[in-house]
Design an enzyme around this catalytic site. Sequence first.
Site, mmCIF file in Angstrom:
data_model
loop_
_atom_site.group_PDB
_atom_site.id
_atom_site.type_symbol
_atom_site.label_atom_id
_atom_site.label_comp_id
_atom_site.label_asym_id
_atom_site.label_seq_id
_atom_site.Cartn_x
_atom_site.Cartn_y
_atom_site.Cartn_z
ATOM 1 N N HIS A 139 32.027 45.922 41.623
ATOM 2 C CA HIS A 139 32.973 45.704 42.725
ATOM 3 C C HIS A 139 32.556 46.506 43.948
ATOM 4 O O HIS A 139 31.771 47.445 43.839
ATOM 5 C CB HIS A 139 34.371 46.100 42.274
ATOM 6 C CG HIS A 139 34.751 45.454 40.975
ATOM 7 N ND1 HIS A 139 34.664 46.106 39.768
ATOM 8 C CD2 HIS A 139 35.171 44.204 40.709
ATOM 9 C CE1 HIS A 139 35.037 45.275 38.803
ATOM 10 N NE2 HIS A 139 35.344 44.115 39.334
ATOM 11 N N SER A 191 38.935 40.096 39.717
ATOM 12 C CA SER A 191 39.057 41.494 40.154
ATOM 13 C C SER A 191 38.696 41.700 41.625
ATOM 14 O O SER A 191 39.012 42.742 42.185
ATOM 15 C CB SER A 191 38.185 42.392 39.283
ATOM 16 O OG SER A 191 36.851 41.920 39.292
ATOM 17 N N ASP A 239 31.695 50.492 42.031
ATOM 18 C CA ASP A 239 31.505 50.878 40.627
ATOM 19 C C ASP A 239 30.372 50.107 39.959
ATOM 20 O O ASP A 239 30.257 50.125 38.749
ATOM 21 C CB ASP A 239 32.815 50.696 39.846
ATOM 22 C CG ASP A 239 33.289 49.241 39.867
ATOM 23 O OD1 ASP A 239 32.566 48.376 40.382
ATOM 24 O OD2 ASP A 239 34.399 48.979 39.361
#
Length: 365
Positions: A340, A33, A337
């Site tokens: 990340h 991610s 978040d």
Amino acid sequence: MKLAVLSFIIISFFHFSHSSPQKFTSIFSFGNSLADTGNFLILGAAAYPFVGHLPYGITYFHHPTGRFSDGRLVVDFIAESQGLPLLPSYLASHENFRQGANFAVAGATALDPAFFQEIGVGLWTNYSLSTQLRWFDELKPSLCKTPQGLFTECSEYFKKSLFLVGEIGGNDYNFPLVAGKSLAEVTSFVPKVVQTIAEAIERLTERGAVNLLVPGNLPIGCLPLYLTLFATMEKEDYDDRNWCLIKLNNLARYHNELLKSAIKQLRRKHPEARIIYADYYSALLQFVHSPRHFGFYSGTQKACCGSGGQYNFNLTAPCGSEGSHVCKDPSTYLSWDGLHLTEAAYHHIANGLLDGSFTDLPLII
Ligand SMILES: *[C@@H]1O[C@H](CO)[C@@H](O)[C@H](O)[C@H]1NC(C)=O
Ligand SMILES: *[C@@H]1O[C@H](CO)[C@@H](O)[C@H](O)[C@H]1NC(C)=O
């Protein structure tokens, strides 16, 4: 007249000897991610549907793109710096991948899913590093022709390509740790994880990759997710300089040390390749240590997007879920978040990769 000619020659010579650095003409990206620009979302995103909604994407794109951030990622800023379009996700069909492709999938692990199945740890995705490498192999014939001979089209093409191998491996620790596996057990995975990454690098060099950028793990003990889930009352569990969890950072450092020595071995074995270590760990520690210097006026330990708590992180009510809220100015936060980073943070990292301050060899020559 003579002077004009002379100065022309001097200027030309000067211009020639100081010619601008060679730009990469394509980029191929593998990872999770931290680098995924849409594959996970295209796959259905059942495990984390929030990435398909605002506030993900709020800063630059103003709509969700599948990036786990408010805006652009490191790979986007590197592409921009090379004058390349933002990399298309490999799973986005009907794309032309001649200028690069992004194979990264959020949640991807370096080790194959079977390893985690055996120890009873659930994953977000089965598209691990080996799958991403297979995708590359499937795409390769459409990029260049690869018959015999030293100066094939592919070797010329890949000489001007940048391969971004990671960050990958972080999830091999994240999922087991969040599932409650002990730090000792998870630490025992490290040699296997690093060996898998090293094999991926080697496989890419055998396919013709020459320029490879290999990021290490983040100082996970500084991230809101870990600060929340592994909070303790013991002061000595935190480093007194940055207030990060020491043992978790030690896990990331152990991974990075093994990765760096694997890279050293690969450099000896493949002297034709430029295998560059990207020090995400030190980059983040700098941000945490001198936040205001990087514009992180709102701090580094609270996530910009979350639903409250000391670090604005709650595993059962993450960013994007009902009741979560987004900060007023994401560019003043390091963490987006809880796991990340914000676009602002990724931009600083990308700049440090491009100017050499976060790499052990220059990326741009
Ligand atoms: C991964 O594969 C296993 C075995 O086929 C399956 O049980 C599991 O649901 C898959 N996980 C995801 C996230 O697709
Ligand atoms: C986390 O979110 C859940 C669900 O909204 C809530 O019940 C819980 O109290 C929250 N935990 C903390 C520590 O705020």
